[in-house]
Enzyme design. Structure first.
Site, PDB file in Angstrom:
ATOM      1  N   HIS A 157       0.877  -1.174   0.000  1.00  0.00           N
ATOM      2  CA  HIS A 157       0.000   0.000   0.000  1.00  0.00           C
ATOM      3  C   HIS A 157       0.914   1.223   0.000  1.00  0.00           C
ATOM      4  O   HIS A 157       2.000   1.172   0.583  1.00  0.00           O
ATOM      5  CB  HIS A 157      -0.820   0.126   1.282  1.00  0.00           C
ATOM      6  CG  HIS A 157      -1.686  -1.038   1.638  1.00  0.00           C
ATOM      7  ND1 HIS A 157      -1.197  -2.176   2.216  1.00  0.00           N
ATOM      8  CD2 HIS A 157      -3.021  -1.200   1.554  1.00  0.00           C
ATOM      9  CE1 HIS A 157      -2.201  -3.011   2.456  1.00  0.00           C
ATOM     10  NE2 HIS A 157      -3.324  -2.452   2.061  1.00  0.00           N
ATOM     11  N   ASP A 204       2.318   2.038   3.353  1.00  0.00           N
ATOM     12  CA  ASP A 204       3.246   1.078   3.985  1.00  0.00           C
ATOM     13  C   ASP A 204       4.680   1.542   3.838  1.00  0.00           C
ATOM     14  O   ASP A 204       5.532   1.205   4.654  1.00  0.00           O
ATOM     15  CB  ASP A 204       3.226  -0.307   3.286  1.00  0.00           C
ATOM     16  CG  ASP A 204       1.876  -0.948   3.243  1.00  0.00           C
ATOM     17  OD1 ASP A 204       1.025  -0.575   4.053  1.00  0.00           O
ATOM     18  OD2 ASP A 204       1.676  -1.835   2.378  1.00  0.00           O
TER      19      ASP A 204
HETATM   20  C1  XUL Z   1      -7.367  -6.622   4.674  1.00  0.00           C
HETATM   21  C2  XUL Z   1      -6.681  -7.010   3.445  1.00  0.00           C
HETATM   22  C3  XUL Z   1      -5.821  -5.974   2.807  1.00  0.00           C
HETATM   23  C4  XUL Z   1      -5.797  -6.002   1.323  1.00  0.00           C
HETATM   24  C5  XUL Z   1      -5.024  -4.871   0.702  1.00  0.00           C
HETATM   25  O1  XUL Z   1      -8.096  -7.623   5.274  1.00  0.00           O
HETATM   26  O2  XUL Z   1      -6.786  -8.128   2.990  1.00  0.00           O
HETATM   27  O3  XUL Z   1      -4.535  -6.093   3.337  1.00  0.00           O
HETATM   28  O4  XUL Z   1      -5.272  -7.189   0.840  1.00  0.00           O
HETATM   29  O5  XUL Z   1      -5.487  -3.635   1.093  1.00  0.00           O
END
Ligand code: XUL
Ligand code: CO
Length: 449
Positions: free
Chosen positions: A102, A105
């Site tokens: 993300h 992150d």
């Molecule tokens: C949350 C989840 C996230 C997504 C990406 O449960 O799975 O980490 O994969 O935002």
């Protein structure tokens, strides 16, 4: 390779010593199975947020994680930049060819979006360099539109237009990063896109708004020539009471309702499937049936606990079922992979545990691949299913399948068939024997070369 992590490159050791140590028992990257190298079937990815940021907190306790960069950097940007180096060495030592992240992150937020973008760009520069140096690729990136307090009531479904606009601005830059780093996919997980309470929610407006948000993303990707496959990731609840992308079927219906289905596929996650009351295999089958399988977030839940634990996958029955679907499909979607959206338990806090947990997950999927490949080779399920539906291959069944019958035709056909003849035309399923055969494949499929 520098030596930032106190762990050697993970070797393939095979199954002679059954105790799980730091070596692959089943994952032999270049071994050809069902016509492709294992690494090309599995396309393993490491999740930046869990592996390099997660401190292993739980609601009752602080983080327990011990990481080699702890305490070494007082400036958050220095830490962010250093972590990129740690991450690439980790991928190389593990033998994973992909990673996922993300935006939030990898770099700290600044005082406004402009500052945050600047921080992000500095880290992305380093990622780009290391991608070139190592050949490691970006399976997908995404936008974190849920952590910051501004997103308390959602981002693209927020009741507040300034928040929506901010989210759109943030997404734009995230798509530009996807383009720069050659992302193969781009994921949207609707972190807080849902509702806490229906009474204060304008459901229709929120659905329309998020559909517009996705359309803007499609338009902008076209404008900048980003060819990453867009993916939506279903999850039924947590953090909200009801997430709009509840499960695969709901998400497909949303995409079709708003005419977005040509631009999106699904990123399916094991623990999310369980939260929706489904198996992982069910979600994959639903997506496959609609031509919408995009990628997989590899993790598992716990049968006794009803929340999103993000455990590393170790359940062979489940990995076999997942890989059976993948083999039947020919791939994990056009550009998909297996991203470990998973974290070690807080009792497994060491550097070595972090590697071990990934090794366990990779081996569980490699084993699942070997078992499922054997099942396909024997056409065990294909024959069984073919036989179960064989009455549709001829006679009235063939006419039904070809869409050549009306209710009147069916009535005419059925009116005078004696009841006992209908019963005589069906066959028992022998479901218990089927389950035992799958067990036998699991037990024998790993030892055959
Ligand atoms: C949350 C989840 C996230 C997504 C990406 O449960 O799975 O980490 O994969 O935002
Ligand atoms: Co996920």
């Amino acid at each position: 390779m520098a030596d930032l992590w106190n762990v050697e490159k993970i070797p393939f050791v095979g199954t002679e010593d059954v105790k799980q140590g730091l070596g692959f028992r089943y994952y032999d990257a270049d071994r050809v199975v069902a016509g492709k190298k294992m690494k090309d079937w599995l396309r393993f990815g490491v999740a930046y947020w869990h592996t390099f940021d997660q401190r292993l907190v739980d609601p009752f306790g602080d983080g327990t994680a011990q990481r080699p960069f702890d305490g070494k950097y007082s400036d958050p940007m220095d830490l962010a930049l250093a972590k990129v180096d740690y991450s690439f060495e980790f991928y190389q030592k593990l033998g994973a060819e992909y990673f996922c992240f993300h935006d939030r992150d990898i770099a700290p937020e600044g005082d406004n979006l402009r500052e945050s973008n600047k921080n992000l760009d500095r880290v992305v520069d380093r990622m780009e360099e290391l991608q070139k140096e190592t050949g490691i690729k970006l399976l997908w990136n995404t936008c974190n539109l849920f952590n910051n307090p501004r997103f308390f009531a959602g981002a693209a479904t927020s009741p507040f237009a300034d928040v929506y606009a901010y989210a759109g601005g943030q997404l734009k830059h995230s798509l530009e990063i996807a383009k720069r780093l050659g992302a193969e996919n781009y994921v949207f997980w609707g972190g807080r896109e849902g509702y806490e309470n229906l009474w204060n929610t304008d459901y229709k407006r929120e659905q329309d708004n998020i559909a517009r948000f996705f359309q803007m993303a499609v338009d902008y990707a076209e404008e900048i020539g980003l060819d990453a496959q867009f993916l939506l990731e279903p999850k039924p609840k947590e953090p909200t009471t009801h997430q709009y992308d509840f499960d695969a079927a709901t998400t497909i219906a949303f995409l079709k309702t708003y005419g977005l289905d040509d631009h999106f596929k699904l990123n399916l996650e094991g623990n999310h499937a369980n939260l929706a009351g489904h198996t992982y295999q069910h979600e994959i089958r639903v997506a496959r049936t609609a031509g919408m399988l995009g990628s997989l977030d590899a993790n598992q839940g716990d049968k006794l606990l009803g929340w999103d634990l993000d455990e590393f996958p170790s359940d062979l029955y489940e990995t076999t079922a997942v890989m059976w679907e993948v083999l039947a499909e020919g791939s994990i979607g056009p550009k998909g992979g297996l991203n470990f959206d998973a974290k070690p338990r807080r009792t497994s806090f060491s550097e070595e545990d972090l590697f071990l947990a990934h090794v366990v997950g990779m081996d569980a999927f490699a084993a699942g691949l070997l078992i499922a490949a054997k099942m396909h080779e024997d056409k065990f399920i294909e024959n069984l299913v073919g036989d179960r539906y064989s009455s549709y291959d001829s006679g009235i069944g063939a006419k039904i399948s070809a869409g050549e019958t009306s209710l009147a035709d069916l009535e005419e056909y059925a009116l005078d068939i004696p009841n006992e003849d209908i019963l005589a035309s069906v066959k028992a399923d022998k479901l218990e024997a089927l389950k035992a055969t799958i067990n036998n494949y699991i037990l024998s499929g790993l030892t055959e070369k």
